[in-house]
Design an enzyme around this catalytic site. Structure first.
Site, PDB file in Angstrom:
ATOM      1  N   GLN A 126       0.837  -1.210   0.000  1.00  0.00           N
ATOM      2  CA  GLN A 126       0.000   0.000   0.000  1.00  0.00           C
ATOM      3  C   GLN A 126       0.868   1.254   0.000  1.00  0.00           C
ATOM      4  OE1 GLN A 126      -2.049   0.458   3.708  1.00  0.00           O
ATOM      5  NE2 GLN A 126      -3.661   1.746   2.875  1.00  0.00           N
ATOM      6  N   GLY A 127       0.750   2.072  -1.039  1.00  0.00           N
ATOM      7  CA  GLY A 127       1.541   3.298  -1.138  1.00  0.00           C
ATOM      8  C   GLY A 127       0.670   4.526  -0.953  1.00  0.00           C
ATOM      9  N   SER A 129       0.697   6.636   2.554  1.00  0.00           N
ATOM     10  CA  SER A 129       1.305   7.625   3.451  1.00  0.00           C
ATOM     11  C   SER A 129       2.605   8.193   2.883  1.00  0.00           C
ATOM     12  CB  SER A 129       1.616   6.994   4.803  1.00  0.00           C
ATOM     13  OG  SER A 129       0.473   6.401   5.333  1.00  0.00           O
ATOM     14  N   SER A 161       4.259  -1.235   4.364  1.00  0.00           N
ATOM     15  CA  SER A 161       4.361  -2.526   5.062  1.00  0.00           C
ATOM     16  C   SER A 161       4.631  -3.658   4.086  1.00  0.00           C
ATOM     17  CB  SER A 161       3.059  -2.840   5.800  1.00  0.00           C
ATOM     18  OG  SER A 161       2.840  -1.917   6.817  1.00  0.00           O
ATOM     19  N   GLU A 244     -10.234  -1.568   5.425  1.00  0.00           N
ATOM     20  CA  GLU A 244      -9.041  -1.897   6.219  1.00  0.00           C
ATOM     21  C   GLU A 244      -9.381  -1.817   7.711  1.00  0.00           C
ATOM     22  OE1 GLU A 244      -5.717   0.754   5.591  1.00  0.00           O
ATOM     23  OE2 GLU A 244      -4.442  -0.292   7.029  1.00  0.00           O
ATOM     24  N   ASN A 378      -5.827   6.505  15.956  1.00  0.00           N
ATOM     25  CA  ASN A 378      -7.066   6.419  16.748  1.00  0.00           C
ATOM     26  C   ASN A 378      -7.685   7.788  17.041  1.00  0.00           C
ATOM     27  OD1 ASN A 378      -6.745   3.706  16.627  1.00  0.00           O
ATOM     28  ND2 ASN A 378      -6.835   3.339  18.826  1.00  0.00           N
TER      29      ASN A 378
END
Ligand SMILES: Cc1cc2nc3c(=O)[nH]c(=O)nc-3n(C[C@H](O)[C@H](O)[C@H](O)COP(=O)(O)OP(=O)(O)OC[C@H]3O[C@@H](n4cnc5c(N)ncnc54)[C@H](O)[C@@H]3O)c2cc1C
Length: 392
Positions: A126-127, A129, A161, A244, A378
């Site tokens: 996943q690209g 951030s 990740s 997600e 969060n």
């Protein structure tokens, strides 16, 4: 509302348990039970075993390999896999880019990518951030400039990740710098071996190599690898992030860890005093068990109410992410306390004669700090709940 499982659902659960017992290789099952991980090769092999049974992407549409199970059955499946525990399908493909492709992608993209995701023939990462765009993702600066037959991407991504195992990445990049920031973003599918793409590992607090920085230097991406409409990437990203977050409730994992804690606290393997004899410990454990039950009941209520609109981001996923991540972290902390000195082998390895039973407690505790950060921190989830659900 009746939250008990019907006789058919109980039979379905028994079938799942029998399948997991018969199909998951015993050494891997043992390792996962004591807090270990599956290697990328083991995850690939296991995903193929699930795919052969038709269960690697149960929540997908049937025409692309889904099962057609009710939301309740899908929940039972996830819960059993997490509690067994068996490896879960890699979320980047199965729960993130897969649903984006079958909901918004072209027919050619569906045919090309979905069967390969279902068997983990392609490992996606996943690209999203960037160093200056995490919580405020819409301010991302990676840009895509038009080129002959496609686009050229330049910029930097952070925290990618498992990018070291991936052969594909889904990327958000700015395609219109004049539009309001959410409106000028597009969603690209990029091979990891593209010329100009460089991966640099980031070392984490538990000593593992889990995340990376990625540098894009004029990376060419053909038009056919743009998902959906140009400049609509923000909508697809919100839809993806909501999926997600829903997956992060992971109540089955918390239940499995709580069960392990109860066993270890009743009879510590080193023969020391049993924490479970202390009323203060009993109370801490009971509180977490009640929280797990409450989260599970919330999940069942969401499942019973039919979830959200197809293709829409669902704000309820923020509640699941918040409570699920907090519960995971609290159970990891309690396991660390139960392990006590047995956890101190980290990071030097167990060493000769050292007890193995607590060896994973410290790495797990440190590693799970990430849960309240990734998938949207969060604090941000609390704002979404306040605005979208409470109407504040
Ligand atoms: C282990 C790990 C794996 C990850 N994997 C991936 C991945 O594979 N792909 C990917 O794209 N990203 C990934 N991420 C990135 C993750 O999504 C971001 O870290 C996250 O969105 C937070 O962004 P940030 O780190 O820039 O922190 P910041 O946005 O700088 O936030 C720092 C702190 O400020 C708080 N804060 C910021 N804005 C507000 C606000 N408006 N109101 C209240 N508080 C606020 C945050 O809650 C946080 O506590 C990963 C992160 C981690 C830690």
């Amino acid at each position: 509302m009746d939250l008990r499982l019907s006789a058919e659902d109980l039979a379905f659960r028994d079938e799942l348990r029998a399948f997991l017992r018969a199909s998951l290789p015993a050494p891997l099952a043992r390792r996962l039970r004591t807090g270990g991980k599956a290697s990328p090769e083991e995850l690939r092999a296991w995903t193929r075993t699930l795919a052969d049974r038709g269960w690697s992407v149960p929540h997908w549409p049937v025409e692309w390999g889904g099962t057609g199970w009710s939301p309740l059955r899908q929940m039972i499946f996830r819960d059993e896999v997490q509690q067994f525990p068996a490896p879960e399908p890699l979320s980047f493909g199965a729960s993130m880019v897969g649903p984006v492709i079958y909901t918004f992608g072209s027919q050619a993209q569906k045919e090309r990518f979905l069967p390969r995701i279902a068997r983990l023939d392609d490992w996606w990462c996943q690209g999203f951030s960037e160093p200056e765009a995490g919580s405020d993702l819409a301010s991302l600066r990676t840009r895509a400039e038009p080129a002959e037959g496609g686009w050229r991407i330049t910029g930097q991504k952070a925290w990618t990740s498992l990018g070291q195992h991936a052969n594909w990445i889904f990327v958000l990049a700015r395609t219109d710098r004049t539009a309001k920031k959410q409106n000028g973003i597009s969603f690209f599918l990029v091979p990891m071996d593209s010329p100009g793409l460089k991966l640099v590992p980031t070392e984490l607090i538990d000593g593992s190599h889990e995340v990376n920085e990625l540098f894009f230097d004029d990376v060419f991406v053909p038009d056919e690898n743009v998902v959906g409409e140009l400049n609509k990437g923000w909508d697809y990203a919100r839809f993806l992030l909501s999926n997600e977050r829903t997956g992060q409730a992971r109540v089955g994992l918390a239940k499995a860890r709580l069960r392990r804690i109860r066993e270890l606290a009743a009879a510590p393997p080193d023969g020391g005093p049993a924490p479970l004899d202390h009323p203060a410990f009993q109370r801490r454990l009971a509180e977490l068990e009640v929280q797990a039950l409450a989260l599970e009941t919330t999940l069942l209520r969401i499942v019973a109410s039919g979830g959200g609109e197809e293709g829409e981001a669902n704000p309820v996923s923020s509640i699941l992410k918040l409570r699920g991540s907090e519960l995971q972290q609290a159970t990891a902390e309690l396991l660390l306390d139960v392990a006590g000195p047995a956890a101190l082998v980290w990071p030097y390895g167990p060493g000769e004669g050292a007890p193995l039973w607590g060896a994973d407690a410290a790495p797990t505790y440190f590693n799970l700090r990430k849960l309240s950060i990734y998938g949207g921190a969060n604090e941000i989830q609390r704002t979404i709940v306040a605005r979208s659900i409470l109407g504040l």
